[in-house]
Motif scaffolding. Sequence first.
Motif, PDB file in Angstrom:
ATOM      1  N   GLN A 280      31.148  95.943 135.691  1.00 29.49           N
ATOM      2  CA  GLN A 280      31.122  97.086 134.777  1.00 29.49           C
ATOM      3  C   GLN A 280      30.897  98.378 135.559  1.00 29.49           C
ATOM      4  O   GLN A 280      31.519  99.407 135.279  1.00 29.49           O
ATOM      5  CB  GLN A 280      30.019  96.893 133.743  1.00 29.49           C
ATOM      6  CG  GLN A 280      29.938  98.001 132.694  1.00 29.49           C
ATOM      7  CD  GLN A 280      28.807  97.767 131.710  1.00 29.49           C
ATOM      8  OE1 GLN A 280      28.303  96.653 131.579  1.00 29.49           O
ATOM      9  NE2 GLN A 280      28.389  98.818 131.021  1.00 29.49           N
ATOM     10  N   GLY A 284      33.076 101.905 135.872  1.00 30.17           N
ATOM     11  CA  GLY A 284      32.467 103.207 135.629  1.00 30.17           C
ATOM     12  C   GLY A 284      32.609 104.154 136.811  1.00 30.17           C
ATOM     13  O   GLY A 284      32.783 105.362 136.636  1.00 30.17           O
ATOM     14  N   TRP A 427      23.098 103.037 136.552  1.00 33.41           N
ATOM     15  CA  TRP A 427      23.583 101.687 136.268  1.00 33.41           C
ATOM     16  C   TRP A 427      22.472 100.684 136.563  1.00 33.41           C
ATOM     17  O   TRP A 427      22.072 100.490 137.712  1.00 33.41           O
ATOM     18  CB  TRP A 427      24.820 101.365 137.107  1.00 33.41           C
ATOM     19  CG  TRP A 427      25.970 102.279 136.794  1.00 33.41           C
ATOM     20  CD1 TRP A 427      26.187 103.513 137.305  1.00 33.41           C
ATOM     21  CD2 TRP A 427      27.026 102.024 135.870  1.00 33.41           C
ATOM     22  NE1 TRP A 427      27.319 104.070 136.762  1.00 33.41           N
ATOM     23  CE2 TRP A 427      27.866 103.165 135.876  1.00 33.41           C
ATOM     24  CE3 TRP A 427      27.342 100.949 135.038  1.00 33.41           C
ATOM     25  CZ2 TRP A 427      28.996 103.254 135.081  1.00 33.41           C
ATOM     26  CZ3 TRP A 427      28.480 101.032 134.252  1.00 33.41           C
ATOM     27  CH2 TRP A 427      29.293 102.173 134.268  1.00 33.41           C
ATOM     28  N   TRP A 447      24.581 109.848 131.971  1.00 38.86           N
ATOM     29  CA  TRP A 447      25.136 108.678 131.307  1.00 38.86           C
ATOM     30  C   TRP A 447      24.418 107.423 131.786  1.00 38.86           C
ATOM     31  O   TRP A 447      24.024 107.333 132.951  1.00 38.86           O
ATOM     32  CB  TRP A 447      26.626 108.544 131.601  1.00 38.86           C
ATOM     33  CG  TRP A 447      27.480 109.565 130.919  1.00 38.86           C
ATOM     34  CD1 TRP A 447      27.823 109.598 129.602  1.00 38.86           C
ATOM     35  CD2 TRP A 447      28.126 110.710 131.515  1.00 38.86           C
ATOM     36  NE1 TRP A 447      28.636 110.679 129.332  1.00 38.86           N
ATOM     37  CE2 TRP A 447      28.838 111.376 130.487  1.00 38.86           C
ATOM     38  CE3 TRP A 447      28.179 111.232 132.812  1.00 38.86           C
ATOM     39  CZ2 TRP A 447      29.586 112.528 130.727  1.00 38.86           C
ATOM     40  CZ3 TRP A 447      28.916 112.375 133.053  1.00 38.86           C
ATOM     41  CH2 TRP A 447      29.607 113.016 132.018  1.00 38.86           C
ATOM     42  N   THR A 450      27.629 103.850 131.815  1.00 42.85           N
ATOM     43  CA  THR A 450      28.963 104.362 131.503  1.00 42.85           C
ATOM     44  C   THR A 450      29.104 105.690 132.232  1.00 42.85           C
ATOM     45  O   THR A 450      28.177 106.128 132.915  1.00 42.85           O
ATOM     46  CB  THR A 450      29.161 104.536 129.982  1.00 42.85           C
ATOM     47  OG1 THR A 450      30.524 104.844 129.720  1.00 42.85           O
ATOM     48  CG2 THR A 450      28.271 105.646 129.434  1.00 42.85           C
ATOM     49  N   LYS A 453      31.898 109.968 129.296  1.00 43.06           N
ATOM     50  CA  LYS A 453      32.072 109.788 127.857  1.00 43.06           C
ATOM     51  C   LYS A 453      31.693 111.089 127.155  1.00 43.06           C
ATOM     52  O   LYS A 453      30.608 111.621 127.396  1.00 43.06           O
ATOM     53  CB  LYS A 453      31.203 108.638 127.339  1.00 43.06           C
ATOM     54  CG  LYS A 453      31.538 107.288 127.936  1.00 43.06           C
ATOM     55  CD  LYS A 453      32.936 106.825 127.543  1.00 43.06           C
ATOM     56  CE  LYS A 453      33.232 105.439 128.094  1.00 43.06           C
ATOM     57  NZ  LYS A 453      34.602 105.004 127.781  1.00 43.06           N
TER      58      LYS A 453
END
Length: 483
Positions: A280, A284, A427, A447, A450, A453
Amino acid sequence: MNTPLSSSAFEYAPAPESRSLVDIAPSYGLFIDGEFTEAADGKVFKTVSPSSEEVLSEVSRAGAADVDRAVAAARRAFASWSALPGAERAKYLFRIARIIQERSRELAVLESLDNGKPIKETRDTDLPLVAAHFFYYAGWADKLEHAGFGAAPRPLGVAGQVIPWNFPLLMLAWKIAPALATGNTVVLKPAETTPLSALFFADICRQAGLPRGVVNILTGYGDTGGALVAHEDVNKVAFTGSTAVGKQIARTVAGTDKKLTLELGGKGANIVFDDAPLDQAVEGIVTGIFFNQGQVCCAGSRLLVQESVEEELLDALKSRLSTLRLGDPLDKNTDIGAINSAEQLARITSLADRGEAEGAERWTADCPLPSAGYWFAPTLFTKVTQAHTVARDEIFGPVLSVLTFRTPEEAVAKANNSAYGLSAGIWTEKGSRILAVAERLRAGVIWANTFNKFDPTSPFGGYKESGYGREGGRHGLEAYLDV
């Protein structure tokens, strides 16, 4: 008997969006007082498609006399526009939002042609957000007394707005939507390399029946923006762009009663802890720095990775970068489009070469570059220290600098060791760590698990040399109100 699949990647057939969706005229004038008109001195310039170097159109170049005309038109329109009930102003904003949705495919193609960014970004990110901003601020137009800025907040008057080339239509929406919702009138100058979507927006204003003079569009170079910022009858200045120009604008406005917001450069830190979901995180990281070819002020251009997972993360990241497709922005399979201009490509190239000369290890994705246009392959630097230029300067391109850390304290210290303070990413699977790190980061937007966004309801802006003031959300209203 089953035959093993080839280890090579599947090939994609071309999937181009039709260019015939957009009709670009051979020339465009300035949009002043509801009409297109030539510049007073007749000067023009050409706008070029960065993916092909093809001349798209010839555009009028506004001078000081044209700035005077546009500001005068906005001033005349201000009395009646500001006197409208908020619900009536909202109707115009709703109309604009609906027309943008109806013409979104056309506008997405136009933006990709004039800017160089992939069609899937203009189609799936830019245009939905543009419409969303007008819908959102239409909802605020009749509720300003309940926004927390006093019982009777008043508009400032004429707003002079200067926007950049990386998100031409989206930055226009960020500026114009709150200005109109609060009762101000607008003179906007788009970037000289991406003037077309603003001129198409002028046509949308006419299509929506917006009263004459409420929105005026002046195309031109830096001198046009300078004349607009310095104009004595402008009450509010909003600028998004480079820190150097932002400082110049702040000096120009100093000592006047103009209200000023600046959204400037950034060198965002994307922090990956050892307990992060690495697959993930890789996605990102790619979104953080390679979206829009890294030409994003809040890009996660500094990757801070915990030492224990550095090797694993970098292997996965390089593997992922090798699958990115660079090429025709109108191809729906394209991940990396063209750099916006020859000047920007030269800057990116120079800074990347300097990083290599200073001792950082350079890795570039193996992908063919088209023979025409302005292109730069996805690149990352490892063995980077805080002293390296690529760790300090905003490159504004698809270049990622990788640094390591051992403890959360070291991560925070390195992340904050920057002249900028616009964005950051964290993260980790631990919510407590996210909160503990976030409250110590000096960044306007943070963020968690992610990156990149956006939502019209959320404020955006920075600290230090990333500027001041906020755009978006309820906070974005304050910049256009006398409170």
